[in-house]
Write a protein that holds these residues in place. Structure first.
Motif, PDB file in Angstrom:
ATOM      1  N   ALA A 121       0.824  -1.209   0.000  1.00 48.72           N
ATOM      2  CA  ALA A 121       0.000   0.000   0.000  1.00 48.72           C
ATOM      3  C   ALA A 121       0.857   1.258   0.000  1.00 48.72           C
ATOM      4  CB  ALA A 121      -0.947  -0.001   1.203  1.00 48.72           C
ATOM      5  N   ALA A 122       2.023   1.187   0.637  1.00 48.47           N
ATOM      6  CA  ALA A 122       2.918   2.341   0.708  1.00 48.47           C
ATOM      7  C   ALA A 122       3.732   2.528  -0.564  1.00 48.47           C
ATOM      8  CB  ALA A 122       3.863   2.195   1.905  1.00 48.47           C
ATOM      9  N   GLY A 123       3.663   1.561  -1.468  1.00 50.40           N
ATOM     10  CA  GLY A 123       4.439   1.651  -2.700  1.00 50.40           C
ATOM     11  C   GLY A 123       5.912   1.355  -2.528  1.00 50.40           C
ATOM     12  N   VAL A 124       6.247   0.497  -1.568  1.00 53.16           N
ATOM     13  CA  VAL A 124       7.645   0.143  -1.325  1.00 53.16           C
ATOM     14  C   VAL A 124       8.194  -0.598  -2.548  1.00 53.16           C
ATOM     15  CG1 VAL A 124       9.200  -1.234   0.112  1.00 53.16           C
ATOM     16  CG2 VAL A 124       7.312   0.025   1.172  1.00 53.16           C
ATOM     17  N   PRO A 125       9.324  -0.164  -3.099  1.00 56.23           N
ATOM     18  CA  PRO A 125       9.861  -0.800  -4.315  1.00 56.23           C
ATOM     19  C   PRO A 125      10.384  -2.212  -4.100  1.00 56.23           C
ATOM     20  CG  PRO A 125      10.763   1.418  -4.021  1.00 56.23           C
ATOM     21  CD  PRO A 125      10.086   1.042  -2.739  1.00 56.23           C
ATOM     22  N   LYS A 126      10.944  -2.479  -2.901  1.00 52.32           N
ATOM     23  CA  LYS A 126      11.602  -3.774  -2.665  1.00 52.32           C
ATOM     24  C   LYS A 126      11.345  -4.217  -1.234  1.00 52.32           C
ATOM     25  CE  LYS A 126      14.384  -7.038  -4.294  1.00 52.32           C
ATOM     26  NZ  LYS A 126      15.766  -6.750  -4.681  1.00 52.32           N
ATOM     27  N   LEU A 127      10.975  -5.472  -1.079  1.00 51.89           N
ATOM     28  CA  LEU A 127      10.706  -6.032   0.241  1.00 51.89           C
ATOM     29  C   LEU A 127      11.581  -7.256   0.471  1.00 51.89           C
ATOM     30  CD1 LEU A 127       8.793  -5.897   2.776  1.00 51.89           C
ATOM     31  CD2 LEU A 127       7.487  -7.697   1.657  1.00 51.89           C
ATOM     32  N   VAL A 128      12.174  -7.341   1.646  1.00 50.47           N
ATOM     33  CA  VAL A 128      13.009  -8.485   2.021  1.00 50.47           C
ATOM     34  C   VAL A 128      12.431  -9.119   3.281  1.00 50.47           C
ATOM     35  CG1 VAL A 128      15.316  -9.275   2.656  1.00 50.47           C
ATOM     36  CG2 VAL A 128      15.047  -7.373   1.043  1.00 50.47           C
ATOM     37  N   TYR A 129      12.330 -10.428   3.268  1.00 50.03           N
ATOM     38  CA  TYR A 129      11.794 -11.170   4.412  1.00 50.03           C
ATOM     39  C   TYR A 129      12.727 -12.331   4.753  1.00 50.03           C
ATOM     40  CZ  TYR A 129       8.959 -14.450   7.081  1.00 50.03           C
ATOM     41  OH  TYR A 129       8.512 -15.329   8.041  1.00 50.03           O
ATOM     42  N   ILE A 130      12.872 -12.599   6.044  1.00 51.02           N
ATOM     43  CA  ILE A 130      13.682 -13.728   6.497  1.00 51.02           C
ATOM     44  C   ILE A 130      12.765 -14.887   6.845  1.00 51.02           C
ATOM     45  CG2 ILE A 130      15.365 -14.551   8.182  1.00 51.02           C
ATOM     46  CD1 ILE A 130      16.320 -11.719   8.517  1.00 51.02           C
ATOM     47  N   GLY A 131      12.792 -15.922   6.006  1.00 56.29           N
ATOM     48  CA  GLY A 131      11.972 -17.099   6.221  1.00 56.29           C
ATOM     49  C   GLY A 131      12.763 -18.213   6.895  1.00 56.29           C
ATOM     50  N   VAL A 132      12.495 -19.429   6.499  1.00 53.72           N
ATOM     51  CA  VAL A 132      13.200 -20.580   7.058  1.00 53.72           C
ATOM     52  C   VAL A 132      13.472 -21.562   5.926  1.00 53.72           C
ATOM     53  CG1 VAL A 132      11.066 -21.805   7.653  1.00 53.72           C
ATOM     54  CG2 VAL A 132      13.177 -22.305   8.908  1.00 53.72           C
ATOM     55  N   SER A 133      14.582 -22.266   6.007  1.00 54.82           N
ATOM     56  CA  SER A 133      15.010 -23.145   4.924  1.00 54.82           C
ATOM     57  C   SER A 133      14.003 -24.266   4.681  1.00 54.82           C
ATOM     58  CB  SER A 133      16.387 -23.747   5.245  1.00 54.82           C
ATOM     59  OG  SER A 133      16.275 -24.707   6.274  1.00 54.82           O
ATOM     60  N   SER A 134      13.889 -24.645   3.438  1.00 55.79           N
ATOM     61  CA  SER A 134      12.978 -25.733   3.063  1.00 55.79           C
ATOM     62  C   SER A 134      13.405 -27.056   3.687  1.00 55.79           C
ATOM     63  CB  SER A 134      12.931 -25.872   1.540  1.00 55.79           C
ATOM     64  OG  SER A 134      12.429 -24.694   0.940  1.00 55.79           O
ATOM     65  N   SER A 135      14.718 -27.223   3.856  1.00 56.75           N
ATOM     66  CA  SER A 135      15.207 -28.474   4.434  1.00 56.75           C
ATOM     67  C   SER A 135      14.702 -28.670   5.864  1.00 56.75           C
ATOM     68  CB  SER A 135      16.740 -28.508   4.425  1.00 56.75           C
ATOM     69  OG  SER A 135      17.279 -27.453   5.213  1.00 56.75           O
ATOM     70  N   LEU A 136      14.588 -27.579   6.611  1.00 53.93           N
ATOM     71  CA  LEU A 136      14.039 -27.678   7.967  1.00 53.93           C
ATOM     72  C   LEU A 136      12.521 -27.819   7.929  1.00 53.93           C
ATOM     73  CD1 LEU A 136      15.976 -25.119  10.222  1.00 53.93           C
ATOM     74  CD2 LEU A 136      16.215 -27.601  10.122  1.00 53.93           C
ATOM     75  N   ALA A 137      11.890 -26.994   7.086  1.00 54.48           N
ATOM     76  CA  ALA A 137      10.422 -26.985   7.035  1.00 54.48           C
ATOM     77  C   ALA A 137       9.849 -28.320   6.587  1.00 54.48           C
ATOM     78  CB  ALA A 137       9.952 -25.877   6.100  1.00 54.48           C
ATOM     79  N   ASN A 138      10.603 -29.059   5.791  1.00 57.79           N
ATOM     80  CA  ASN A 138      10.119 -30.342   5.283  1.00 57.79           C
ATOM     81  C   ASN A 138      10.720 -31.543   6.013  1.00 57.79           C
ATOM     82  OD1 ASN A 138       8.558 -29.065   3.275  1.00 57.79           O
ATOM     83  ND2 ASN A 138      10.358 -28.876   1.959  1.00 57.79           N
ATOM     84  N   GLY A 139      11.541 -31.265   7.023  1.00 56.45           N
ATOM     85  CA  GLY A 139      12.181 -32.336   7.781  1.00 56.45           C
ATOM     86  C   GLY A 139      11.365 -32.777   8.971  1.00 56.45           C
ATOM     87  N   PRO A 140      11.944 -33.626   9.808  1.00 56.27           N
ATOM     88  CA  PRO A 140      11.232 -34.149  10.982  1.00 56.27           C
ATOM     89  C   PRO A 140      10.740 -33.055  11.944  1.00 56.27           C
ATOM     90  CG  PRO A 140      13.244 -35.400  10.561  1.00 56.27           C
ATOM     91  CD  PRO A 140      13.292 -34.213   9.664  1.00 56.27           C
ATOM     92  N   ALA A 141      11.428 -31.913  11.944  1.00 53.76           N
ATOM     93  CA  ALA A 141      11.050 -30.841  12.869  1.00 53.76           C
ATOM     94  C   ALA A 141       9.638 -30.329  12.619  1.00 53.76           C
ATOM     95  CB  ALA A 141      12.045 -29.694  12.768  1.00 53.76           C
ATOM     96  N   LYS A 142       9.122 -30.536  11.412  1.00 51.32           N
ATOM     97  CA  LYS A 142       7.787 -30.014  11.094  1.00 51.32           C
ATOM     98  C   LYS A 142       6.695 -30.645  11.953  1.00 51.32           C
ATOM     99  CE  LYS A 142       6.810 -33.251   7.302  1.00 51.32           C
ATOM    100  NZ  LYS A 142       6.550 -33.366   5.842  1.00 51.32           N
ATOM    101  N   PHE A 143       6.949 -31.839  12.473  1.00 51.96           N
ATOM    102  CA  PHE A 143       5.956 -32.499  13.318  1.00 51.96           C
ATOM    103  C   PHE A 143       5.943 -31.914  14.735  1.00 51.96           C
ATOM    104  CE2 PHE A 143       7.238 -35.732  10.147  1.00 51.96           C
ATOM    105  CZ  PHE A 143       6.014 -35.911   9.535  1.00 51.96           C
ATOM    106  N   LEU A 144       7.071 -31.421  15.164  1.00 51.53           N
ATOM    107  CA  LEU A 144       7.163 -30.831  16.500  1.00 51.53           C
ATOM    108  C   LEU A 144       6.837 -29.342  16.504  1.00 51.53           C
ATOM    109  CD1 LEU A 144      10.502 -32.505  17.702  1.00 51.53           C
ATOM    110  CD2 LEU A 144       8.162 -33.165  18.319  1.00 51.53           C
ATOM    111  N   LEU A 145       7.106 -28.681  15.389  1.00 54.75           N
ATOM    112  CA  LEU A 145       6.963 -27.222  15.323  1.00 54.75           C
ATOM    113  C   LEU A 145       6.049 -26.825  14.160  1.00 54.75           C
ATOM    114  CD1 LEU A 145      10.741 -26.365  15.854  1.00 54.75           C
ATOM    115  CD2 LEU A 145       8.924 -26.209  17.574  1.00 54.75           C
ATOM    116  N   LYS A 146       4.923 -27.494  14.081  1.00 53.81           N
ATOM    117  CA  LYS A 146       4.011 -27.284  12.954  1.00 53.81           C
ATOM    118  C   LYS A 146       3.580 -25.823  12.842  1.00 53.81           C
ATOM    119  CE  LYS A 146      -0.469 -28.691  11.083  1.00 53.81           C
ATOM    120  NZ  LYS A 146      -1.666 -29.554  11.279  1.00 53.81           N
ATOM    121  N   ASP A 147       3.177 -25.205  13.952  1.00 55.49           N
ATOM    122  CA  ASP A 147       2.695 -23.819  13.911  1.00 55.49           C
ATOM    123  C   ASP A 147       3.789 -22.853  13.473  1.00 55.49           C
ATOM    124  OD1 ASP A 147       0.190 -24.569  14.643  1.00 55.49           O
ATOM    125  OD2 ASP A 147       0.341 -23.902  16.729  1.00 55.49           O
TER     126      ASP A 147
END
Length: 319
Positions: free
Chosen positions: A214-240
Motif C-alpha cells: 500500500a505504501a508503494g515500497v519498491p523492494k521487500l526483504v523477508y527472512i523465512g526458514v530453509s525448506s530443508s528444515l520446514a520439510n524435515g522431521p522438525a515439522k511435526f514438532l513445530l508445525k505452527d
C-alpha cells in the motif's frame, strides 16, 4: 547516550490541536475557554501525556445572541469529527522515537525487527553504506538502542528507533511507517517453541507485507526458514512455527513477486543475542554466520538481489 528523545513531533501535534480548538472557539458547539490555556502550557512544557485536556459541549440554545461575535455554522458532529481526525493524526506524531538519522540522500530503509539479532547486523551494514535507517519494534526506543548496542558492541548512527507493534497497529500506521522508502526489511518472527508461533510469524508479517504494498515500497526483504528444515522431521514438532513462516513467504510472493522481493531462508543461525538461549538445531545441520545472513538481506534491499536464497549453503555461497 549518543541520542535523545525527539520532542519536535510533540510540538507539531500540540500545534495542530491548538489550531483546531482556536478555529472552533467561537462556535456554539464548543466552549474552549478552559482548554486553550492548559493546551498552550502543555505545548511549552512538551508534556502531553500528563495533562488532562477537557472540552465542554454547549447546547445551541445557550448561544448568546446579544454578542456580536458571528455564530459559527459548525455542528457538534462536524466539530467532533474534526477533533477526532486531529487526535488520530497527532497519535502518530507522538509515537515514541529516538532519532539519530542525519542523511537520507542515498535512500532510506525501514527494518522491522531492527534491534533483533539479524536486524541489528543488517542495520549496521546499511548505515555503513550510507543509508538512513528506521528500526521499528514493539519495544521502546530506549530498549531497542540498548539491545542493538549489546548485540553489536556499539551504537549506530544515522538510524531512528520507533516503537510500533505490527500485530496491533492499524494498517494505516504500518503504511505510513514505510512511505517514501527505498526498501523495507522484515526480521520479525517468533522463535520456535514460543507462544503464538503461527500468527507471530505469519499474520504479523502478512500485515507488514500488505502495508508495504500500500505504501508503494519498491523492494521487500523477508527472512523465512530453509525448506530443508520446514520439510524435515522438525515439522511435526513445530508445525505452527513452519506454518506461520510459510504464510509469510506466500504473502511476500503474492504481493511483490520474485523480482521485487527477496526471501532469505536460513536454517540455523550461529550465536544469538547476549543472554538469549536458543533451541539447538537438528543434528548435522551446520549453522550459518549471522553476518552472512545480514549481507544477503542488505543485498536484497539495496543491492539488486531478488528471488529466493534457500538454505545455509546458498547463503554462504554468495560470499
Amino acid at each position: 547516550r549518543d541520542s535523545a528523545i525527539n520532542q519536535s513531533t510533540m510540538k507539531i501535534a500540540c500545534f495542530l490541536l491548538a489550531a483546531t480548538l482556536a478555529a472552533i472557539s467561537h462556535c456554539s458547539a464548543f466552549s474552549t475557554s478552559s482548554v486553550l490555556p492548559t493546551l498552550l502550557s502543555t505545548t511549552r512544557g512538551h508534556n502531553v501525556s500528563n495533562r488532562n485536556l477537557s472540552i465542554q459541549l454547549k447546547s445551541d440554545e445557550q448561544h448568546d445572541d446579544n454578542h456580536h461575535t458571528p455564530k459559527c455554522e459548525l455542528s457538534r458532529r462536524t466539530a467532533l469529527s474534526t477533533f477526532a481526525i486531529i487526535a488520530s493524526t497527532s497519535s502518530q506524531f507522538l509515537r515514541p522515537t529516538i532519532s539519530n538519522a542525519q542523511d537520507d540522500t542515498k535512500g532510506k530503509v525501514v527494518v522491522y525487527g531492527g534491534s533483533g539479532y539479524v536486524g541489528a547486523h543488517a542495520c549496521s551494514l546499511l548505515t555503513q553504506q550510507g543509508y538512513a535507517v528506521t528500526s521499528i519494534s514493539r519495544s521502546t526506543p530506549e530498549t531497542q538502542l540498548e539491545r542493538t548496542k549489546s548485540i553489536l558492541g556499539k551504537s549506530l548512527s544515522n538510524i531512528d528507533y520507533i516503537s510500533l507493534d505490527a500485530s496491533k497497529a492499524s494498517l494505516d500506521e504500518l503504511t505510513t511507517s514505510m512511505k517514501d522508502v527505498t526498501a523495507a526489511i522484515s526480521c520479525v518472527g517468533i522463535s520456535p517453541g514460543s507462544q503464538n508461533q503461527k500468527d507471530g510469524n505469519g499474520l504479523v508479517n502478512s500485515r507488514i507485507v500488505q502495508a508495504a504494498k500500500a505504501a508503494g515500497v519498491p523492494k521487500l526483504v523477508y527472512i523465512g526458514v530453509s525448506s530443508s528444515l520446514a520439510n524435515g522431521p522438525a515439522k511435526f514438532l513445530l508445525k505452527d512455527y513452519f506454518t506461520g513462516k510459510a504464510t509469510a513467504e506466500q504473502s511476500v510472493m503474492s504481493d511483490f513477486g520474485g523480482e521485487n522481493s527477496l526471501i532469505v531462508k536460513p536454517a540455523i543461525i550461529a550465536g544469538g543475542p547476549p543472554g538469549e538461549i536458543r533451541p539447538p538445531g537438528p543434528p548435522g545441520v551446520k549453522a550459518v554466520d549471522v553476518n552472512a545472513v545480514a549481507k544477503a538481506v542488505v543485498s536484497g534491499a539495496v543491492g539488486g538481489l531478488s528471488g529466493l536464497i534457500d538454505g545455509n549453503d546458498a547463503i554462504e555461497a554468495l560470499w
